[in-house]
Design a protein around this motif. Structure first.
Motif, mmCIF file in Angstrom:
data_model
loop_
_atom_site.group_PDB
_atom_site.id
_atom_site.type_symbol
_atom_site.label_atom_id
_atom_site.label_comp_id
_atom_site.label_asym_id
_atom_site.label_seq_id
_atom_site.Cartn_x
_atom_site.Cartn_y
_atom_site.Cartn_z
ATOM 1 N N ARG A 232 0.842 -1.194 0.000
ATOM 2 C CA ARG A 232 0.000 0.000 0.000
ATOM 3 C C ARG A 232 0.876 1.242 0.000
ATOM 4 N N CYS A 233 0.416 2.266 -0.693
ATOM 5 C CA CYS A 233 1.130 3.527 -0.733
ATOM 6 C C CYS A 233 1.048 4.179 0.643
ATOM 7 N N LEU B 256 1.324 7.264 1.356
ATOM 8 C CA LEU B 256 0.724 8.587 1.319
ATOM 9 C C LEU B 256 -0.781 8.542 1.076
ATOM 10 N N CYS B 257 -1.221 7.835 0.041
ATOM 11 C CA CYS B 257 -2.657 7.825 -0.271
ATOM 12 C C CYS B 257 -3.390 6.627 0.317
ATOM 13 N N ASN C 155 -3.809 3.690 -1.022
ATOM 14 C CA ASN C 155 -4.274 2.753 -2.040
ATOM 15 C C ASN C 155 -3.226 1.668 -2.269
ATOM 16 N N CYS D 94 -2.323 3.408 -6.964
ATOM 17 C CA CYS D 94 -1.799 4.637 -6.364
ATOM 18 C C CYS D 94 -2.007 5.811 -7.314
ATOM 19 N N SER D 95 -2.546 6.905 -6.745
ATOM 20 C CA SER D 95 -2.804 8.097 -7.558
ATOM 21 C C SER D 95 -1.759 9.184 -7.324
ATOM 22 N N CYS D 96 -0.740 8.896 -6.540
ATOM 23 C CA CYS D 96 0.298 9.885 -6.227
ATOM 24 C C CYS D 96 1.247 10.069 -7.412
ATOM 25 N N ARG E 275 6.885 6.998 -5.870
ATOM 26 C CA ARG E 275 5.487 7.431 -5.850
ATOM 27 C C ARG E 275 5.013 7.469 -4.404
ATOM 28 N N GLY E 276 4.406 8.573 -3.990
ATOM 29 C CA GLY E 276 3.913 8.708 -2.624
ATOM 30 C C GLY E 276 5.039 8.822 -1.616
ATOM 31 N N ARG F 188 -2.370 16.950 4.691
ATOM 32 C CA ARG F 188 -2.839 15.564 4.550
ATOM 33 C C ARG F 188 -3.416 15.058 5.867
ATOM 34 N N LEU G 58 -7.341 13.877 6.557
ATOM 35 C CA LEU G 58 -7.667 12.555 7.095
ATOM 36 C C LEU G 58 -8.400 12.654 8.434
#
Length: 132
Positions: free
Chosen positions: A24-25, A27-28, A30, A35-37, A56-57, A70, A74
């Motif tokens: 799992r990332c 940061l996000c 996912n 991952c959308s980072c 990424r992330g 962030r 959250l």
């Protein structure tokens, strides 16, 4: 890893499912494949030369204000989810023996027992233990 409509597509020669708990990332949140980072553009030293980080992330090079933003996002999401969980709480019917009303929460969805009775929901109410 690409996915098909019905399952994950594994490379030739790989058997079993991939290990998802560590993929799992940070940061996000996912899965790595979703991952959308964006990739980190921060410069890093590699073998005496300079390259970009490319992770990424990446949490290591995240600016303090971005990390704080962030965290606040959250926290707000978590508070909204807790409010929804509290909204979904429902009281039981009063116990036929003592009249106590318990609260059905999403954290503890039963069984509810009181004075030898089992709460079977609004439709059936309290049922004497052993008669269900």
């Amino acid at each position: 890893m690409p996915r098909s409509i019905f399952s994950y597509i594994h490379p030739a020669g790989s058997f079993g499912l991939p290990e998802f708990k560590d993929s799992r990332c940070a940061l996000c949140g996912n899965l790595d494949m979703d991952c959308s980072c964006t990739e980190c553009e921060h410069p890093v030293a590699v073998d005496g030369g300079e390259q970009r980080c490319g992770v990424r992330g990446c949490l290591e090079h995240l600016l303090d204000r971005e990390l704080l933003a962030r965290i606040e996002i959250l926290d707000a999401r978590l508070e909204n989810l807790r409010q929804e969980a509290a909204r979904r709480e429902t009281p039981t019917l009063p116990c036929p023996e003592c009249g106590e009303v318990q609260t059905v929460t999403i954290y503890n969805n039963g069984p509810y027992l009181c004075h030898g009775y089992f709460y079977a929901g609004d439709r059936h109410g309290w049922i004497r233990k052993g008669r269900y």
